[in-house]
Design a protein around this motif. Structure first.
Motif, PDB file in Angstrom:
ATOM      1  N   ALA A  92       8.058   0.840  17.761  1.00  0.00           N
ATOM      2  CA  ALA A  92       9.250   1.029  17.691  1.00  0.00           C
ATOM      3  C   ALA A  92      10.309   1.130  18.764  1.00  0.00           C
ATOM      4  CB  ALA A  92       9.440   2.389  16.963  1.00  0.00           C
ATOM      5  N   THR A  93       9.767   1.216  19.956  1.00  0.00           N
ATOM      6  CA  THR A  93      10.669   1.167  21.147  1.00  0.00           C
ATOM      7  C   THR A  93      11.228  -0.325  21.126  1.00  0.00           C
ATOM      8  OG1 THR A  93       9.518   2.819  22.163  1.00  0.00           O
ATOM      9  CG2 THR A  93      10.862   1.575  23.470  1.00  0.00           C
ATOM     10  N   LEU A  94      10.326  -1.267  21.033  1.00  0.00           N
ATOM     11  CA  LEU A  94      10.669  -2.621  21.083  1.00  0.00           C
ATOM     12  C   LEU A  94      11.471  -3.179  19.870  1.00  0.00           C
ATOM     13  CD1 LEU A  94       7.156  -3.962  22.524  1.00  0.00           C
ATOM     14  CD2 LEU A  94       9.580  -3.335  23.831  1.00  0.00           C
ATOM     15  N   ALA A  95      11.223  -2.592  18.799  1.00  0.00           N
ATOM     16  CA  ALA A  95      11.692  -3.097  17.543  1.00  0.00           C
ATOM     17  C   ALA A  95      12.145  -1.686  16.588  1.00  0.00           C
ATOM     18  CB  ALA A  95      11.025  -4.032  16.604  1.00  0.00           C
ATOM     19  N   PRO A  96      13.247  -1.084  17.049  1.00  0.00           N
ATOM     20  CA  PRO A  96      13.351   0.241  16.341  1.00  0.00           C
ATOM     21  C   PRO A  96      13.684   0.068  14.874  1.00  0.00           C
ATOM     22  CG  PRO A  96      14.916  -0.098  18.067  1.00  0.00           C
ATOM     23  CD  PRO A  96      14.078  -1.216  18.049  1.00  0.00           C
ATOM     24  N   GLY A  97      13.214   1.063  13.926  1.00  0.00           N
ATOM     25  CA  GLY A  97      13.389   1.096  12.581  1.00  0.00           C
ATOM     26  C   GLY A  97      11.986   1.641  11.906  1.00  0.00           C
ATOM     27  N   PRO A  98      11.937   1.921  10.853  1.00  0.00           N
ATOM     28  CA  PRO A  98      10.954   2.802  10.477  1.00  0.00           C
ATOM     29  C   PRO A  98       9.482   2.279   9.989  1.00  0.00           C
ATOM     30  CG  PRO A  98      12.328   2.207   8.607  1.00  0.00           C
ATOM     31  CD  PRO A  98      13.023   1.894   9.890  1.00  0.00           C
ATOM     32  N   GLU A  99       9.328   0.781  10.222  1.00  0.00           N
ATOM     33  CA  GLU A  99       8.198  -0.003   9.758  1.00  0.00           C
ATOM     34  C   GLU A  99       7.070   0.365  10.558  1.00  0.00           C
ATOM     35  OE1 GLU A  99       7.539  -1.790   7.302  1.00  0.00           O
ATOM     36  OE2 GLU A  99       9.559  -1.034   6.611  1.00  0.00           O
ATOM     37  N   PRO A 100       7.354   0.506  11.800  1.00  0.00           N
ATOM     38  CA  PRO A 100       5.603   0.937  12.796  1.00  0.00           C
ATOM     39  C   PRO A 100       5.453   2.368  12.370  1.00  0.00           C
ATOM     40  CG  PRO A 100       7.605   0.187  14.207  1.00  0.00           C
ATOM     41  CD  PRO A 100       8.281   0.289  12.950  1.00  0.00           C
ATOM     42  N   ALA A 101       6.212   3.100  11.813  1.00  0.00           N
ATOM     43  CA  ALA A 101       5.756   4.403  11.205  1.00  0.00           C
ATOM     44  C   ALA A 101       5.197   4.312   9.869  1.00  0.00           C
ATOM     45  CB  ALA A 101       6.690   5.707  11.399  1.00  0.00           C
ATOM     46  N   HIS A 102       5.535   3.423   9.190  1.00  0.00           N
ATOM     47  CA  HIS A 102       5.002   2.985   7.823  1.00  0.00           C
ATOM     48  C   HIS A 102       3.644   2.360   7.846  1.00  0.00           C
ATOM     49  CE1 HIS A 102       8.793   3.976   5.295  1.00  0.00           C
ATOM     50  NE2 HIS A 102       9.321   3.721   6.557  1.00  0.00           N
ATOM     51  N   ARG A 103       3.635   1.415   8.756  1.00  0.00           N
ATOM     52  CA  ARG A 103       2.123   0.652   8.966  1.00  0.00           C
ATOM     53  C   ARG A 103       1.384   1.787   9.442  1.00  0.00           C
ATOM     54  NH1 ARG A 103       5.391  -2.403   6.785  1.00  0.00           N
ATOM     55  NH2 ARG A 103       4.470  -1.071   5.096  1.00  0.00           N
ATOM     56  N   ALA A 104       1.564   2.584  10.414  1.00  0.00           N
ATOM     57  CA  ALA A 104       0.702   3.733  11.213  1.00  0.00           C
ATOM     58  C   ALA A 104       0.399   4.733  10.045  1.00  0.00           C
ATOM     59  CB  ALA A 104       1.249   4.332  12.102  1.00  0.00           C
ATOM     60  N   ARG A 105       1.406   5.155   8.978  1.00  0.00           N
ATOM     61  CA  ARG A 105       0.862   5.912   7.957  1.00  0.00           C
ATOM     62  C   ARG A 105      -0.254   5.192   6.934  1.00  0.00           C
ATOM     63  NH1 ARG A 105       1.988   7.973   2.822  1.00  0.00           N
ATOM     64  NH2 ARG A 105       3.060  10.164   2.833  1.00  0.00           N
ATOM     65  N   GLU A 106      -0.087   3.888   6.993  1.00  0.00           N
ATOM     66  CA  GLU A 106      -1.062   3.381   5.887  1.00  0.00           C
ATOM     67  C   GLU A 106      -2.385   3.396   6.639  1.00  0.00           C
ATOM     68  OE1 GLU A 106       0.503  -0.723   5.550  1.00  0.00           O
ATOM     69  OE2 GLU A 106       2.113   0.238   4.285  1.00  0.00           O
ATOM     70  N   ILE A 107      -2.334   3.102   7.813  1.00  0.00           N
ATOM     71  CA  ILE A 107      -3.916   3.117   8.490  1.00  0.00           C
ATOM     72  C   ILE A 107      -4.409   4.574   8.605  1.00  0.00           C
ATOM     73  CG2 ILE A 107      -5.011   2.993  10.740  1.00  0.00           C
ATOM     74  CD1 ILE A 107      -2.702   0.718  11.413  1.00  0.00           C
ATOM     75  N   ALA A 108      -3.481   5.429   8.694  1.00  0.00           N
ATOM     76  CA  ALA A 108      -3.796   6.965   8.746  1.00  0.00           C
ATOM     77  C   ALA A 108      -4.237   7.482   7.233  1.00  0.00           C
ATOM     78  CB  ALA A 108      -2.573   8.123   9.056  1.00  0.00           C
ATOM     79  N   GLU A 109      -3.685   6.714   6.274  1.00  0.00           N
ATOM     80  CA  GLU A 109      -4.373   6.920   4.738  1.00  0.00           C
ATOM     81  C   GLU A 109      -5.662   6.676   4.653  1.00  0.00           C
ATOM     82  OE1 GLU A 109      -1.447   5.165   2.460  1.00  0.00           O
ATOM     83  OE2 GLU A 109      -0.190   7.152   2.410  1.00  0.00           O
ATOM     84  N   LEU A 110      -5.935   5.454   5.330  1.00  0.00           N
ATOM     85  CA  LEU A 110      -7.156   4.761   5.527  1.00  0.00           C
ATOM     86  C   LEU A 110      -8.397   5.585   6.166  1.00  0.00           C
ATOM     87  CD1 LEU A 110      -6.439   0.951   6.053  1.00  0.00           C
ATOM     88  CD2 LEU A 110      -7.215   2.144   3.772  1.00  0.00           C
ATOM     89  N   LEU A 111      -7.989   6.226   7.070  1.00  0.00           N
ATOM     90  CA  LEU A 111      -8.779   7.200   8.033  1.00  0.00           C
ATOM     91  C   LEU A 111      -9.097   8.428   7.277  1.00  0.00           C
ATOM     92  CD1 LEU A 111      -7.171   6.724  11.389  1.00  0.00           C
ATOM     93  CD2 LEU A 111      -9.413   5.813  10.758  1.00  0.00           C
ATOM     94  N   LEU A 112      -7.919   8.770   6.703  1.00  0.00           N
ATOM     95  CA  LEU A 112      -8.228  10.133   5.735  1.00  0.00           C
ATOM     96  C   LEU A 112      -9.034  10.015   4.578  1.00  0.00           C
ATOM     97  CD1 LEU A 112      -4.567  11.323   6.055  1.00  0.00           C
ATOM     98  CD2 LEU A 112      -6.367  12.531   7.177  1.00  0.00           C
ATOM     99  N   ALA A 113      -9.097   8.603   4.057  1.00  0.00           N
ATOM    100  CA  ALA A 113      -9.968   8.309   2.874  1.00  0.00           C
ATOM    101  C   ALA A 113     -11.498   8.385   3.137  1.00  0.00           C
ATOM    102  CB  ALA A 113      -9.659   6.849   2.376  1.00  0.00           C
ATOM    103  N   LYS A 114     -11.950   8.177   4.328  1.00  0.00           N
ATOM    104  CA  LYS A 114     -13.026   8.264   4.856  1.00  0.00           C
ATOM    105  C   LYS A 114     -13.913   9.527   4.660  1.00  0.00           C
ATOM    106  CE  LYS A 114     -12.758   4.262   7.926  1.00  0.00           C
ATOM    107  NZ  LYS A 114     -13.239   3.516   9.015  1.00  0.00           N
TER     108      LYS A 114
END
Length: 177
Positions: A155-177
């Motif tokens: 996000a530092t290089l390309a500000p906006g919410p997308e990096p957090a949204h992508r990281a949230r998707e990965i976190a959801e996968l980790l939490l599903a395990k």
């Protein structure tokens, strides 16, 4: 102006200038000008630039972690608490003055000479993520820290919410395990 007001004005100016332009690019005279605090008082309150940098980062650490902790502890369910971290990051990444992680920026500029608060901040963030992790899973906390830091860097290089949204998707996968 009493010392408390002068200290607040100096820290406000330091935070704005150091975060926007970098620690090494901003001199004490620029802090003095921006704060309106006489140079003599500035050096009485902060005898060296290093002490001002440390105070700025300590204050930022308190504010940043308090805000994140409040957002993450609002949901009742543990899984939702973890995901709230990434929702908070998405909001932070869209702030008009977002310039990445002040602590990593400081370390990038100062290297091993960076104040200890840089390492303390990251340890506190890891501890918060461990507290939020279901079953206090330290491995999950390690992974969440990497996701948090990675999203912030992207996000530092390309500000906006997308990096957090992508990281949230990965976190959801980790939490599903």
């Amino acid at each position: 102006m009493d010392d408390e007001e002068a200290r607040t004005r100096l820290l406000d100016a330091a935070e704005e200038l150091f975060y926007r332009h970098g620690i090494q690019a901003v001199g004490m005279d620029r802090i003095r000008t921006a704060s309106g605090v006489p140079l003599k008082r500035l050096y009485r309150l902060f005898p060296a630039k290093e002490s001002l940098v440390t105070a700025y980062l300590e204050r930022r650490d308190r504010h940043w972690l308090t805000s994140l902790r409040t957002a993450a502890l609002t949901p009742a369910e543990p899984r939702a608490r973890v995901l709230a971290v990434f929702d908070w990051l998405a909001d932070w990444f869209t702030e008009p003055d977002f310039r990445g992680c002040a602590f990593l920026n400081a370390y990038g500029e100062l290297g091993a000479a960076a104040p200890e608060v840089v390492r303390v901040h990251k340890a506190e963030l890891h501890a918060l993520l461990a507290d939020l992790s279901p079953d206090a899973d330290p491995t999950l906390a390690d992974r969440l820290l990497i996701l948090t830091e990675g999203a912030t860097t992207v996000a530092t290089l390309a500000p906006g919410p997308e990096p957090a949204h992508r990281a949230r998707e990965i976190a959801e996968l980790l939490l599903a395990k």
